[in-house]
Design an enzyme around this catalytic site. Structure first.
Site, PDB file in Angstrom:
ATOM      1  N   PHE A  15       7.261 -13.719 -57.451  1.00 35.36           N
ATOM      2  CA  PHE A  15       7.800 -13.200 -58.710  1.00 35.36           C
ATOM      3  C   PHE A  15       8.616 -11.924 -58.467  1.00 35.36           C
ATOM      4  O   PHE A  15       9.835 -11.900 -58.700  1.00 35.36           O
ATOM      5  CB  PHE A  15       6.620 -12.974 -59.676  1.00 35.36           C
ATOM      6  CG  PHE A  15       6.918 -12.085 -60.833  1.00 35.36           C
ATOM      7  CD1 PHE A  15       8.058 -12.271 -61.613  1.00 35.36           C
ATOM      8  CD2 PHE A  15       6.051 -11.050 -61.158  1.00 35.36           C
ATOM      9  CE1 PHE A  15       8.324 -11.435 -62.689  1.00 35.36           C
ATOM     10  CE2 PHE A  15       6.312 -10.224 -62.233  1.00 35.36           C
ATOM     11  CZ  PHE A  15       7.448 -10.401 -62.994  1.00 35.36           C
ATOM     12  N   LEU A  75       5.898  -7.349 -49.496  1.00 35.74           N
ATOM     13  CA  LEU A  75       5.343  -7.800 -50.777  1.00 35.74           C
ATOM     14  C   LEU A  75       4.411  -8.997 -50.624  1.00 35.74           C
ATOM     15  O   LEU A  75       3.822  -9.455 -51.603  1.00 35.74           O
ATOM     16  CB  LEU A  75       6.497  -8.198 -51.724  1.00 35.74           C
ATOM     17  CG  LEU A  75       7.122  -7.121 -52.611  1.00 35.74           C
ATOM     18  CD1 LEU A  75       7.514  -5.888 -51.835  1.00 35.74           C
ATOM     19  CD2 LEU A  75       8.348  -7.678 -53.330  1.00 35.74           C
ATOM     20  N   TYR A 147      -9.015  -8.494 -52.660  1.00 36.75           N
ATOM     21  CA  TYR A 147      -7.704  -7.925 -52.970  1.00 36.75           C
ATOM     22  C   TYR A 147      -7.779  -6.397 -53.050  1.00 36.75           C
ATOM     23  O   TYR A 147      -7.008  -5.700 -52.398  1.00 36.75           O
ATOM     24  CB  TYR A 147      -7.218  -8.518 -54.291  1.00 36.75           C
ATOM     25  CG  TYR A 147      -5.806  -8.141 -54.670  1.00 36.75           C
ATOM     26  CD1 TYR A 147      -4.713  -8.673 -53.990  1.00 36.75           C
ATOM     27  CD2 TYR A 147      -5.565  -7.268 -55.727  1.00 36.75           C
ATOM     28  CE1 TYR A 147      -3.419  -8.346 -54.368  1.00 36.75           C
ATOM     29  CE2 TYR A 147      -4.274  -6.938 -56.111  1.00 36.75           C
ATOM     30  CZ  TYR A 147      -3.204  -7.481 -55.427  1.00 36.75           C
ATOM     31  OH  TYR A 147      -1.922  -7.158 -55.795  1.00 36.75           O
ATOM     32  N   THR A 177       3.000  -6.178 -64.190  1.00 38.62           N
ATOM     33  CA  THR A 177       4.436  -6.380 -64.363  1.00 38.62           C
ATOM     34  C   THR A 177       4.669  -7.820 -64.804  1.00 38.62           C
ATOM     35  O   THR A 177       3.886  -8.709 -64.456  1.00 38.62           O
ATOM     36  CB  THR A 177       5.165  -6.086 -63.027  1.00 38.62           C
ATOM     37  OG1 THR A 177       4.822  -4.761 -62.620  1.00 38.62           O
ATOM     38  CG2 THR A 177       6.663  -6.186 -63.156  1.00 38.62           C
TER      39      THR A 177
END
Ligand code: UDP
Length: 313
Positions: A15, A75, A147, A177
């Site tokens: 994304f 990322l 995570y 986001t």
């Protein structure tokens, strides 16, 4: 004359990655997009494939990778709770081995490296808004820990490389986001609610819906990332990146029902494990160091996002 930089984006088909690749190409850079497509989609970068300055490489960064580039944006990592909990060991590998491989590359190339860290490093925060100096409140072995702790340890790894090897690191703590190219099934609240509303299905609010999040539109976030990368080598962060406008999940559900003209009703479901009760970034650092402030309100951002989901149903 503009010096054409060669820029590596790991997770470039995800994304955020796909928006970042598109923006870097618009600014006349060469972009190397690396992705293993675990939680991303080739479709996100289909429109870029015909650009001769874009290169798409299928690779999992938990394995070493040798390339020659001028900058790295790291990322690559499943980022939605559903995806990162599907294979927690691989999530930890992506955070640690992935970072280690990319830091090794940055060390050899003496290039700047941006790390996509996360508001999850604050866990279920006891203070609001969260400043970068807050150490967080994280369950070290719960379902989200692969995570949360993976990203926390990655920050530690980045700072170790910075201390030992003087690598120019840029750590951005990304808050919630949203925008086009979000995976429709990644379980995120905005994608779930819009998909449900467009299909007149029940809107699944977890818990009582009083928990809060602060939502940043993707274009604002990418602008912040690029400004951060363009700072001097000694600006390391961590810097919070997000929109401080805070909403309850129930308010969000009502907004999305109204904006889509849906006949959906709210359905209350169990709250997931370790779900943070509140989240709101203090963005004073981004404002002062980067001269950045989000420009797109949730109302406007939703109006830009809903047509994307309509187009893929
Ligand atoms: N949430 C919800 N319904 C959904 C998906 C998420 O109520 O269908 C809630 C979730 O419990 C959390 C918030 O929305 O409190 C944000 O969830 P998301 O997975 O988008 O991101 P998080 O901030 O938790 O990583």
């Amino acid at each position: 004359m503009h010096h054409r930089k060669r820029i590596l984006v790991t997770g470039g088909a995800g994304f955020l990655g796909s928006h970042l690749c598109a923006r870097l190409l618009r600014e006349n850079n060469d972009v190397l997009c690396v992705d293993n497509f675990y939680s991303s989609a080739r479709d996100n970068v289909l429109g870029l494939l015909s650009n001769p300055h874009f290169e798409l490489i299928r690779h999992d960064i938990t394995l070493p990778l040798y390339l020659e580039v001028d900058e790295i944006y790291n990322l690559a990592c499943p980022a939605s709770p559903i995806h990162y909990q599907e294979n927690p060991i691989h999530t930890i590998k992506a955070c640690l081995l992935g970072s280690l491989n990319m830091l090794g590359l940055a060390k050899r190339l003496r290039c700047k490296i941006f790390q996509a860290s996360t508001s999850e490093v604050y866990g279920d925060p006891e203070v609001s808004p969260q400043k970068e100096s807050y150490w967080g409140h994280v369950n070290p072995n719960g379902l989200r820990s692969c995570y949360d702790e993976g990203k926390r340890c990655a920050e530690s790894l980045f700072f170790s490389f910075w201390r030992e090897n003087k690598i120019a690191i840029k750590i951005g703590r990304i808050f919630n986001t949203y925008g086009p190219n979000m995976h429709p099934k990644d379980g995120r609240v905005i994608s779930n609610f819009i998909m449900q509303a467009l299909q007149n299905e029940p809107i699944t609010v977890y818990g009582n819906g009083e928990q809060t999040r602060s939502f940043c539109y993707v274009d604002d976030l990418i602008e912040c990332m690029i400004r951060f990368m363009n700072t001097e080598n000694d600006v390391t962060g961590p810097i919070n990146m997000g929109n401080p406008d805070e909403f309850t999940i129930k308010e969000l559900a009502e907004k999305i029902i109204a904006d889509t003209g849906s006949s959906s009703k709210i359905e209350y479901c169990p709250l997931p494990h370790d779900d943070p009760k509140q989240r709101k970034p203090d963005i004073t650092l981004a404002e002062t160091i980067l001269g950045w402030h989000p420009t797109i309100s949730l109302d406007i951002g939703l109006k830009k996002t809903i047509p994307y989901f309509r187009s893929i149903i």
